[in-house]
Write an enzyme that holds these catalytic residues in place. Structure first.
Site, PDB file in Angstrom:
ATOM      1  N   LYS A  69       0.831  -1.184   0.000  1.00  0.00           N
ATOM      2  CA  LYS A  69       0.000   0.000   0.000  1.00  0.00           C
ATOM      3  C   LYS A  69       0.872   1.242   0.000  1.00  0.00           C
ATOM      4  O   LYS A  69       0.417   2.342  -0.274  1.00  0.00           O
ATOM      5  CB  LYS A  69      -0.843   0.035   1.274  1.00  0.00           C
ATOM      6  CG  LYS A  69      -1.876  -1.018   1.406  1.00  0.00           C
ATOM      7  CD  LYS A  69      -2.599  -0.761   2.757  1.00  0.00           C
ATOM      8  CE  LYS A  69      -3.547  -1.833   3.143  1.00  0.00           C
ATOM      9  NZ  LYS A  69      -4.071  -1.575   4.521  1.00  0.00           N
ATOM     10  N   GLU A 127       7.216   2.196  -6.582  1.00  0.00           N
ATOM     11  CA  GLU A 127       7.418   1.648  -5.233  1.00  0.00           C
ATOM     12  C   GLU A 127       7.767   2.772  -4.270  1.00  0.00           C
ATOM     13  O   GLU A 127       8.380   3.768  -4.653  1.00  0.00           O
ATOM     14  CB  GLU A 127       8.528   0.579  -5.324  1.00  0.00           C
ATOM     15  CG  GLU A 127       9.063   0.027  -4.032  1.00  0.00           C
ATOM     16  CD  GLU A 127       8.070  -0.774  -3.206  1.00  0.00           C
ATOM     17  OE1 GLU A 127       6.970  -0.252  -2.957  1.00  0.00           O
ATOM     18  OE2 GLU A 127       8.407  -1.890  -2.785  1.00  0.00           O
ATOM     19  N   ASP A 128       7.370   2.632  -3.021  1.00  0.00           N
ATOM     20  CA  ASP A 128       7.605   3.696  -2.056  1.00  0.00           C
ATOM     21  C   ASP A 128       9.067   3.787  -1.635  1.00  0.00           C
ATOM     22  O   ASP A 128       9.685   4.835  -1.687  1.00  0.00           O
ATOM     23  CB  ASP A 128       6.698   3.539  -0.812  1.00  0.00           C
ATOM     24  CG  ASP A 128       6.783   2.162  -0.166  1.00  0.00           C
ATOM     25  OD1 ASP A 128       7.478   1.267  -0.705  1.00  0.00           O
ATOM     26  OD2 ASP A 128       6.152   1.967   0.891  1.00  0.00           O
ATOM     27  N   ILE A 129       9.622   2.660  -1.185  1.00  0.00           N
ATOM     28  CA  ILE A 129      10.963   2.730  -0.577  1.00  0.00           C
ATOM     29  C   ILE A 129      11.715   1.438  -0.858  1.00  0.00           C
ATOM     30  O   ILE A 129      11.127   0.360  -0.864  1.00  0.00           O
ATOM     31  CB  ILE A 129      10.845   3.006   0.948  1.00  0.00           C
ATOM     32  CG1 ILE A 129      12.209   3.234   1.597  1.00  0.00           C
ATOM     33  CG2 ILE A 129      10.087   1.919   1.671  1.00  0.00           C
ATOM     34  CD1 ILE A 129      12.113   3.815   3.015  1.00  0.00           C
ATOM     35  N   ASP A 131      14.827  -0.708   0.645  1.00  0.00           N
ATOM     36  CA  ASP A 131      15.602  -0.803   1.877  1.00  0.00           C
ATOM     37  C   ASP A 131      16.675  -1.875   1.642  1.00  0.00           C
ATOM     38  O   ASP A 131      17.700  -1.595   1.027  1.00  0.00           O
ATOM     39  CB  ASP A 131      14.605  -1.140   3.002  1.00  0.00           C
ATOM     40  CG  ASP A 131      15.219  -1.206   4.375  1.00  0.00           C
ATOM     41  OD1 ASP A 131      16.339  -0.724   4.550  1.00  0.00           O
ATOM     42  OD2 ASP A 131      14.568  -1.747   5.289  1.00  0.00           O
ATOM     43  N   LYS A 159      16.897   3.786   0.986  1.00  0.00           N
ATOM     44  CA  LYS A 159      17.759   3.664   2.179  1.00  0.00           C
ATOM     45  C   LYS A 159      18.973   2.830   1.793  1.00  0.00           C
ATOM     46  O   LYS A 159      19.131   1.710   2.253  1.00  0.00           O
ATOM     47  CB  LYS A 159      16.971   2.941   3.295  1.00  0.00           C
ATOM     48  CG  LYS A 159      16.057   3.826   4.091  1.00  0.00           C
ATOM     49  CD  LYS A 159      15.822   3.286   5.491  1.00  0.00           C
ATOM     50  CE  LYS A 159      14.611   2.393   5.549  1.00  0.00           C
ATOM     51  NZ  LYS A 159      14.175   2.061   6.912  1.00  0.00           N
ATOM     52  N   PHE A 180      13.877   4.438  10.578  1.00  0.00           N
ATOM     53  CA  PHE A 180      12.542   3.975  10.209  1.00  0.00           C
ATOM     54  C   PHE A 180      11.668   5.193   9.952  1.00  0.00           C
ATOM     55  O   PHE A 180      11.454   6.012  10.834  1.00  0.00           O
ATOM     56  CB  PHE A 180      11.923   3.074  11.281  1.00  0.00           C
ATOM     57  CG  PHE A 180      10.686   2.408  10.763  1.00  0.00           C
ATOM     58  CD1 PHE A 180      10.772   1.225  10.039  1.00  0.00           C
ATOM     59  CD2 PHE A 180       9.437   2.994  10.932  1.00  0.00           C
ATOM     60  CE1 PHE A 180       9.638   0.632   9.503  1.00  0.00           C
ATOM     61  CE2 PHE A 180       8.288   2.403  10.399  1.00  0.00           C
ATOM     62  CZ  PHE A 180       8.391   1.220   9.686  1.00  0.00           C
ATOM     63  N   ASP A 187       3.831   3.537   6.358  1.00  0.00           N
ATOM     64  CA  ASP A 187       3.143   3.330   7.633  1.00  0.00           C
ATOM     65  C   ASP A 187       4.022   2.641   8.657  1.00  0.00           C
ATOM     66  O   ASP A 187       5.068   2.069   8.339  1.00  0.00           O
ATOM     67  CB  ASP A 187       1.916   2.435   7.428  1.00  0.00           C
ATOM     68  CG  ASP A 187       2.312   0.970   7.220  1.00  0.00           C
ATOM     69  OD1 ASP A 187       3.183   0.716   6.352  1.00  0.00           O
ATOM     70  OD2 ASP A 187       1.800   0.096   7.936  1.00  0.00           O
ATOM     71  N   ARG A 193       0.176   6.921   7.375  1.00  0.00           N
ATOM     72  CA  ARG A 193       0.226   7.032   5.907  1.00  0.00           C
ATOM     73  C   ARG A 193      -0.243   8.406   5.440  1.00  0.00           C
ATOM     74  O   ARG A 193       0.200   8.912   4.408  1.00  0.00           O
ATOM     75  CB  ARG A 193      -0.679   5.974   5.250  1.00  0.00           C
ATOM     76  CG  ARG A 193      -0.191   4.550   5.392  1.00  0.00           C
ATOM     77  CD  ARG A 193      -0.989   3.643   4.452  1.00  0.00           C
ATOM     78  NE  ARG A 193      -0.890   2.237   4.821  1.00  0.00           N
ATOM     79  CZ  ARG A 193       0.092   1.428   4.466  1.00  0.00           C
ATOM     80  NH1 ARG A 193       1.089   1.882   3.742  1.00  0.00           N
ATOM     81  NH2 ARG A 193       0.090   0.172   4.846  1.00  0.00           N
TER      82      ARG A 193
HETATM   83  P1  IMP Z   1      13.178  -4.298   1.407  1.00  0.00           P
HETATM   84  O1  IMP Z   1      12.718  -5.638   0.896  1.00  0.00           O
HETATM   85  O2  IMP Z   1      14.049  -4.420   2.628  1.00  0.00           O
HETATM   86  O3  IMP Z   1      13.814  -3.437   0.345  1.00  0.00           O
HETATM   87  O4  IMP Z   1      11.904  -3.584   1.976  1.00  0.00           O
HETATM   88  C1  IMP Z   1      11.112  -2.796   1.272  1.00  0.00           C
HETATM   89  C2  IMP Z   1       9.725  -2.704   1.905  1.00  0.00           C
HETATM   90  O5  IMP Z   1       9.773  -2.627   3.339  1.00  0.00           O
HETATM   91  C3  IMP Z   1       9.111  -1.433   1.425  1.00  0.00           C
HETATM   92  O6  IMP Z   1       8.341  -1.653   0.277  1.00  0.00           O
HETATM   93  C4  IMP Z   1       8.295  -0.970   2.615  1.00  0.00           C
HETATM   94  O7  IMP Z   1       6.990  -1.507   2.488  1.00  0.00           O
HETATM   95  C5  IMP Z   1       8.985  -1.556   3.810  1.00  0.00           C
HETATM   96  N1  IMP Z   1       9.882  -0.574   4.485  1.00  0.00           N
HETATM   97  C6  IMP Z   1      11.236  -0.542   4.472  1.00  0.00           C
HETATM   98  N2  IMP Z   1      11.724   0.467   5.189  1.00  0.00           N
HETATM   99  C7  IMP Z   1      10.650   1.126   5.679  1.00  0.00           C
HETATM  100  C8  IMP Z   1      10.503   2.306   6.522  1.00  0.00           C
HETATM  101  O8  IMP Z   1      11.465   2.966   6.958  1.00  0.00           O
HETATM  102  N3  IMP Z   1       9.218   2.674   6.807  1.00  0.00           N
HETATM  103  C9  IMP Z   1       8.130   1.997   6.347  1.00  0.00           C
HETATM  104  N4  IMP Z   1       8.220   0.911   5.565  1.00  0.00           N
HETATM  105  C10 IMP Z   1       9.470   0.469   5.235  1.00  0.00           C
HETATM  106 MG    MG Z   2       6.562  -0.946  -0.416  1.00  0.00          MG
END
Ligand code: IMP
Ligand code: MG
Length: 208
Positions: A69, A127-129, A131, A159, A180, A187, A193
């Protein structure tokens, strides 16, 4: 014609009272990292870059795919600003990594909502972020099974200090510190959100 992402890792934060934040959220936030105005201006720039890149690709239809979301707000701001000559279909997927105890899965489970729109199309993943990178990697790998013509990825926040897998991203809004974050669609436990700015969540709010 692609700009560098805005790297805010060495920039000081804003305090919570320097922008409009609802009272219910104020005590939960450590600081604000990026204001709504900066985010919106950056998205306009990304929309121009995507329009330019896709514009030179002939007459393949485009499928813009929101990763639910967290990317809803980014998607809602970005797609109306795309100015493409070809039809743009819009849709969404849900991608989640599951945790049990201390461990979290590497592969994300993906719910595809309209995979018949993918074959032969130019795909824009929104995509939002990013990580550790596993979620985006899963999306990319599983997308290939539906035979798209091409795949481009737009991510609002990166990140990158925490990256575990090297996954290509074509359009990046901001590089942010290893904190975070919530707001602008992101969220914690389904809260925040609707916060208009990107903020760092307090330790205490995460443990409540
Ligand atoms: P990854 O698989 O570690 O790259 O994680 C990505 C997903 O984790 C993103 O699509 C977000 O939904 C969630 N996520 C990662 N970091 C954060 C954060 O700082 N705040 C909120 N959601 C996050
Ligand atoms: Mg996401």
């Amino acid at each position: 014609m692609r700009s560098e992402p805005i790297d805010i890792r060495d920039r000081g934060p804003y305090s919570v009272d320097q922008f409009r934040v609802k009272d219910d959220y104020k005590d939960d936030l450590e600081c604000l990292l990026i204001s709504e105005g900066e985010i919106d201006s950056r998205i306009t720039c990304l929309a121009d870059e995507i329009t330019h890149a896709f514009g030179g690709r002939g007459d393949v239809e485009v499928y813009a795919m929101c990763v639910l979301k967290g990317a809803m707000q980014f998607f809602g701001a970005l797609t109306p600003q795309l100015d493409l000559d070809v039809p743009v279909n819009e849709g969404a997927i849900k991608a989640s990594r599951y945790s049990s105890g201390e461990t979290i899965t590497e592969e994300a489970e993906i719910e595809w909502l309209d995979e018949e729109l993918i074959e032969g199309r130019d795909i824009l993943v929104v995509e939002d972020i990013v990580d550790e990178g596993y979620t985006l990697q899963s999306v990319r790998n599983q997308l290939e099974e539906f035979n798209p013509n091409s795949v481009d990825v737009a991510v609002l926040f990166d990140k990158r200090t925490r990256r575990k897998v090297d996954v290509p991203v074509d359009y990046t809004g901001f590089v942010i510190p290893d904190e975070f974050v919530v707001g602008y669609g992101l969220d914690y436990d389904e809260r925040y959100r609707d916060l208009r700015h990107l903020a760092v969540l307090n330790e205490s709010a995460r443990n409540d």
